[in-house]
Design a protein around this motif. Structure first.
Motif, mmCIF file in Angstrom:
data_model
loop_
_atom_site.group_PDB
_atom_site.id
_atom_site.type_symbol
_atom_site.label_atom_id
_atom_site.label_comp_id
_atom_site.label_asym_id
_atom_site.label_seq_id
_atom_site.Cartn_x
_atom_site.Cartn_y
_atom_site.Cartn_z
ATOM 1 N N ASN A 117 0.753 -1.015 0.060
ATOM 2 C CA ASN A 117 -0.296 -0.425 -0.148
ATOM 3 C C ASN A 117 0.718 1.412 0.129
ATOM 4 O OD1 ASN A 117 0.474 -0.077 2.783
ATOM 5 N ND2 ASN A 117 -0.484 0.038 3.776
ATOM 6 N N VAL B 133 -5.231 0.304 3.617
ATOM 7 C CA VAL B 133 -6.107 2.279 4.387
ATOM 8 C C VAL B 133 -6.023 1.167 5.426
ATOM 9 C CG1 VAL B 133 -7.504 3.652 3.994
ATOM 10 C CG2 VAL B 133 -6.359 3.031 2.041
ATOM 11 N N GLY B 134 -5.899 2.532 6.747
ATOM 12 C CA GLY B 134 -5.864 1.929 7.806
ATOM 13 C C GLY B 134 -6.307 3.570 7.955
ATOM 14 N N ASP B 135 -6.197 3.896 8.943
ATOM 15 C CA ASP B 135 -7.189 5.213 9.127
ATOM 16 C C ASP B 135 -6.231 6.498 9.068
ATOM 17 O OD1 ASP B 135 -5.577 4.392 11.870
ATOM 18 O OD2 ASP B 135 -6.031 6.031 12.656
ATOM 19 N N LEU B 136 -4.898 6.413 9.537
ATOM 20 C CA LEU B 136 -3.916 7.212 9.327
ATOM 21 C C LEU B 136 -4.101 7.640 7.793
ATOM 22 C CD1 LEU B 136 -0.807 6.237 11.187
ATOM 23 C CD2 LEU B 136 -2.370 7.364 11.854
ATOM 24 N N ILE B 137 -3.923 6.284 7.113
ATOM 25 C CA ILE B 137 -4.149 7.068 5.178
ATOM 26 C C ILE B 137 -5.653 7.516 5.448
ATOM 27 C CG2 ILE B 137 -4.009 5.212 2.614
ATOM 28 C CD1 ILE B 137 -1.868 3.875 3.564
ATOM 29 N N ARG C 101 -8.437 -1.378 7.081
ATOM 30 C CA ARG C 101 -8.104 -2.055 8.296
ATOM 31 C C ARG C 101 -8.721 -0.836 9.650
ATOM 32 N NH1 ARG C 101 -1.871 -2.627 10.431
ATOM 33 N NH2 ARG C 101 -1.196 -0.456 10.365
ATOM 34 N N ASP C 102 -8.246 -0.780 11.086
ATOM 35 C CA ASP C 102 -8.760 0.426 11.505
ATOM 36 C C ASP C 102 -10.102 0.605 11.697
ATOM 37 O OD1 ASP C 102 -6.192 0.136 12.943
ATOM 38 O OD2 ASP C 102 -6.163 1.615 11.110
ATOM 39 N N LYS D 80 -0.711 -5.566 8.365
ATOM 40 C CA LYS D 80 -0.548 -5.232 7.531
ATOM 41 C C LYS D 80 -0.675 -4.994 6.039
ATOM 42 C CE LYS D 80 3.270 -3.799 9.285
ATOM 43 N NZ LYS D 80 3.857 -2.377 10.060
ATOM 44 N N LYS E 295 5.439 -2.431 1.495
ATOM 45 C CA LYS E 295 5.578 -0.842 1.467
ATOM 46 C C LYS E 295 6.900 -1.059 0.975
ATOM 47 C CE LYS E 295 3.037 -0.679 5.053
ATOM 48 N NZ LYS E 295 1.515 -0.197 5.509
HETATM 49 O O1 LIG Z 1 -0.179 1.740 7.481
HETATM 50 C C1 LIG Z 1 -0.415 0.785 6.940
HETATM 51 O O2 LIG Z 1 -0.368 0.356 5.924
HETATM 52 C C2 LIG Z 1 -2.253 1.490 7.158
HETATM 53 C C3 LIG Z 1 -2.661 1.932 8.492
HETATM 54 O O3 LIG Z 1 -2.832 1.427 9.834
HETATM 55 C C4 LIG Z 1 -3.238 3.840 8.503
HETATM 56 O O4 LIG Z 1 -3.546 3.807 7.352
HETATM 57 O O5 LIG Z 1 -3.362 3.777 9.503
#
Ligand SMILES: O=C([O-])CC(=O)C(=O)O
Length: 159
Positions: free
Chosen positions: A44, A73-77, A96-97, A117, A120
């Motif tokens: 990702n 994708v999670g909460d940060l993205i 996730r998240d 996750k 990268k």
């Molecule tokens: O960073 C990642 O792989 C996805 C993630 O947990 C986020 O977006 O919070």
């Protein structure tokens, strides 16, 4: 009030609609905008990098090959995408998240979730046509999404 996808299809019966059944993860259930795309496989970094740039209201369609093995994708993205002005996310893959995603007033459709996750490395393609659910998502075309599904048109409908 955005046009409902059902009304759109009634007005343009040949408009392509996506057969894939998605889950809504964000609080915003209706979204529309120009299509941008990323195609990745269990990785990702390109998703994160793209969503860190100004979205100008575009919808990022992420073709993850339908894999539910790791989250793209999670909460940060997702928060980064919202803050950078993206119009929403359609993820042919997992997130996730999800407890946090459901608090965001943002359109996020995905197939499912997985806490694992993704890699990268940065492998993948940006802004290429991608396809799933029987239709093609072409960068620059216009996407409508709501509770009933997803419809794409080359240009927004003039009503
Ligand atoms: O960073 C990642 O792989 C996805 C993630 O947990 C986020 O977006 O919070």
């Amino acid at each position: 009030m955005p046009i409902a996808t059902a009304d759109l299809i009634d007005a343009v019966p040949d408009a392509p609609s996506c057969d894939t059944q998605f889950v809504h993860y964000g609080r915003k259930l209706k979204m529309e905008g120009r299509i941008r795309t990323v195609r990745v496989s269990g990785d990702n970094a390109l998703v994160k990098q793209t969503l860190a740039t100004p979205g100008a209201g575009a919808i990022l369609v992420v073709d993850g090959g339908g894999s539910l093995h790791s989250a793209l994708v999670g909460d940060l993205i997702a928060t980064s995408a919202l803050e950078n002005g993206w119009g929403g996310l359609v993820i042919y893959g997992a997130v996730r998240d999800t407890a946090i995603l459901q608090t965001l007033y943002f359109g996020i459709k995905a197939l499912g979730s997985n806490p694992r996750k993704s890699a990268k490395s940065g492998a993948g393609d940006v802004d290429v046509p991608v396809g799933f659910g029987g239709i093609t998502f072409t960068p620059g075309h216009y996407l409508y999404s709501d509770e009933d599904g997803i419809v794409v048109l080359p240009e927004p409908l003039e009503i």
